[in-house]
Design a protein around this motif. Structure first.
Motif, PDB file in Angstrom:
ATOM      1  N   GLU A 272       0.815  -1.033   0.015  1.00  0.00           N
ATOM      2  CA  GLU A 272       0.087  -0.118  -0.033  1.00  0.00           C
ATOM      3  C   GLU A 272       0.898   1.281   0.059  1.00  0.00           C
ATOM      4  N   PHE A 273       2.273   0.940   0.180  1.00  0.00           N
ATOM      5  CA  PHE A 273       3.229   2.426   0.316  1.00  0.00           C
ATOM      6  C   PHE A 273       3.353   2.871  -1.043  1.00  0.00           C
TER       7      PHE A 273
ATOM      8  N   SER B 160       1.819   4.051  -3.389  1.00  0.00           N
ATOM      9  CA  SER B 160       1.074   5.362  -3.706  1.00  0.00           C
ATOM     10  C   SER B 160       1.949   6.375  -3.458  1.00  0.00           C
TER      11      SER B 160
ATOM     12  N   ASP C 188      -4.202  -0.324  15.326  1.00  0.00           N
ATOM     13  CA  ASP C 188      -4.178   0.101  13.842  1.00  0.00           C
ATOM     14  C   ASP C 188      -3.720   1.277  13.611  1.00  0.00           C
TER      15      ASP C 188
ATOM     16  N   LYS D 252      -0.891   1.746  11.138  1.00  0.00           N
ATOM     17  CA  LYS D 252      -1.830   1.445   9.566  1.00  0.00           C
ATOM     18  C   LYS D 252      -2.656   2.567   9.050  1.00  0.00           C
ATOM     19  N   ALA D 253      -3.304   3.054   9.805  1.00  0.00           N
ATOM     20  CA  ALA D 253      -4.203   4.245   9.451  1.00  0.00           C
ATOM     21  C   ALA D 253      -3.107   5.351   9.124  1.00  0.00           C
TER      22      ALA D 253
ATOM     23  N   VAL E 278      -0.196   5.170   7.876  1.00  0.00           N
ATOM     24  CA  VAL E 278       0.502   4.938   6.242  1.00  0.00           C
ATOM     25  C   VAL E 278      -0.499   5.081   5.288  1.00  0.00           C
ATOM     26  N   GLU E 279      -1.924   4.676   5.556  1.00  0.00           N
ATOM     27  CA  GLU E 279      -2.691   4.689   4.510  1.00  0.00           C
ATOM     28  C   GLU E 279      -3.173   6.040   4.176  1.00  0.00           C
ATOM     29  N   GLY E 280      -3.229   7.049   5.057  1.00  0.00           N
ATOM     30  CA  GLY E 280      -3.691   8.307   4.825  1.00  0.00           C
ATOM     31  C   GLY E 280      -2.579   9.402   4.578  1.00  0.00           C
TER      32      GLY E 280
ATOM     33  N   SER F  49       0.779  11.955  -0.359  1.00  0.00           N
ATOM     34  CA  SER F  49       1.608  11.080  -1.412  1.00  0.00           C
ATOM     35  C   SER F  49       2.809  11.942  -2.097  1.00  0.00           C
TER      36      SER F  49
ATOM     37  N   ARG G 141       5.599   0.942  10.794  1.00  0.00           N
ATOM     38  CA  ARG G 141       4.559   0.147  10.547  1.00  0.00           C
ATOM     39  C   ARG G 141       5.207  -0.983   9.751  1.00  0.00           C
TER      40      ARG G 141
END
Length: 468
Positions: A96-97, A99, A129, A132-133, A135-137, A140, A162
């Motif tokens: 997911e990284f 991006s 989490d 995790k949150a 890295v997801e948010g 970019s 993470r």
């Protein structure tokens, strides 16, 4: 090591602390030195002005960014075990990284050469989490191509945290406790306010501009998302000295436990990038490698809400120094004490870092607008000096609330003038040049990569902003 010499230095440090706490409105301060099997810790003042609790030798405090060296140690443990490859793309382990950038390698995360533009990204997620949150948010955007430049990176260390969770299956706080706190012997360290409240723990303070007296922070820790970068870990001077001694001993803790391989311990000390600018020391992995004449000090400082910590390891002299003060201004005292240790205790002659000014410097290449995550820096030429106006531009109300609390309610500063002191190098006006010989060289500002008459990057405090 002569114990009398160390005790004499400790007495001098104690006197410096007492004087500075009185004159500089630092509520409390604690510091320690370990050298050649001898150790001293001194404490002064209050851990909390609201309660009157004293600052004790065993009082805990937020480690802040000193945690980054602990996170780096965790990453290299996994390299030693063959779980991680420093030269593998991060996306190999965190798809997911991609991006952000598929070119960022694991070593870029812990070497501050990743270019991630997220230094003030403060999501407030909690629990298992949280990372995790993050890295997801995370944004970019990047400041530069990986490995191209050096810029102090909170985001890189959080992504590394993470990464560790994914490859070990453990939440970062549990991994830190199991693989660093435990084997190093950091017996009083924790990762949460709930644990810290069970023992003597200092809180940060800010200067109340109405009463001109220190007031306790309204935020004890940064969000849990910032754990690997230093948001939540808490420890004592003895804990930090034990960690420093582990790195002095090639990765073996004071109790004899192998924490990190000798090769990985040495790798952390090797120069991985050098900006070749006086205000930005070379970087290893985790450690910043401060040159003081011919002596290298492995160092990392750590800001927390209303406080600042410092850990220094001097392998050449078998010495570890750690300190914490519960006011942002404590960094000035830490710098003076470090220089005292270097000059009076170790007999090291410190050369002048900045020797003069550039009277005929062309300032035009440096004027313009520079940006990094949620910051805009306007640079103009005024009366033969550079004038900077830094504006915080929060991405959303949550970011603004967290940053405002972290900064003690003050998010703006008046324009600052800088005088040229070398090619592309500037010092804040009004400071004596000798002020920058020590740790405070970070107050200098430099400009880099001039193309077509314009600098591409501004470097302040080791952080890059890119020309807009």
């Amino acid at each position: 090591m002569n114990a009398d010499a160390l005790n004499t230095t400790a007495t001098k440090i104690r006197d410096h602390i007492a004087a500075a706490c009185e004159s500089d409105a630092i509520p409390g301060f604690v510091a320690g030195i370990h050298q050649g099997g001898e150790q001293v810790v001194v404490a002064h003042g209050l851990a909390n002005v609201a309660t009157g609790a004293p600052m004790l030798e065993h009082t805990g405090f937020l480690l802040g960014s000193v945690t980054k060296v602990l996170t780096t140690t965790l990453v290299l443990q996994q390299v030693d075990r063959g779980v991680l490859d420093l030269d593998a793309p991060v996306v190999k382990y965190l798809p997911e990284f991609g991006s952000v950038s598929g070119k960022i390698l694991v070593r870029h995360l812990i070497g501050h050469t990743n270019g991630i533009d997220a230094d003030l990204y403060f999501p407030g997620d909690k629990g298992r989490d949280a990372l995790k949150a993050y890295v997801e948010g995370m944004p970019s955007s990047t400041l530069f191509e990986p490995g191209e430049q050096l810029s102090y990176s909170n985001g890189g260390m959080i992504v590394a945290g993470r990464l560790l969770e994914v490859v070990t299956g453990l939440p970062y706080p549990e991994l830190l406790a199991r693989d660093v706190y435990g084997p190093v012997g950091m017996t009083d360290s924790s990762t949460s306010a709930e644990q810290a409240i069970l023992r003597s723990t200092a809180v940060g303070h800010f200067l109340d501009l109405e009463t001109m007296a220190p007031r306790p922070t309204t935020m004890f820790t940064l969000p849990e998302t910032w754990g690997p970068a230093g948001g939540t870990p808490i420890g004592t001077i003895a804990d930090l000295l034990a960690f420093g001694r582990t790195h002095l001993a090639g990765g073996v803790s004071p109790s004899g436990t192998r924490v990190l391989s000798a090769g990985s311990t040495a790798l952390m000390r090797q120069v991985s990038f050098d900006m070749e600018s006086p205000n930005t020391p070379p970087i290893g992995l985790g450690w910043v490698l401060y040159p003081f004449g011919g002596t290298t000090v492995l160092a990392m400082s750590g800001a927390s809400p209303g406080g600042v910590s410092l850990l220094c390891v001097i392998p050449e002299h078998d010495l570890v120094f750690a300190a914490y003060g519960n006011s942002p201004g404590a960094i000035m005292l830490q710098d003076r004490i470090l220089q005292l240790i270097l000059t009076e205790h170790l007999g090291i002659e410190l050369p002048r870092l900045v020797t003069g000014d550039e009277q005929d410097a062309d300032l035009a290449p440096y004027a313009g607008t520079y940006r990094s995550n949620q910051l805009r820096i306007e640079v103009s030429v005024v009366d033969g000096q550079l004038e900077e106006v830094i504006t915080y531009e929060p991405a959303d109300p949550s970011q603004e609330r967290i940053f405002t609390e972290f900064a003690g309610g003050t998010t703006s500063a008046p324009p600052q003038r800088y005088v040229p002191v070398g090619p592309g190098l500037f010092a804040p006006a009004g400071y004596p040049l000798e002020a920058f010989d020590g740790y405070l060289r970070l107050l200098l500002v430099s400009y880099h990569d001039v193309r077509d008459g314009q600098a591409r990057f501004r470097n302040g405090g080791g952080r890059l902003a890119r020309r807009a």
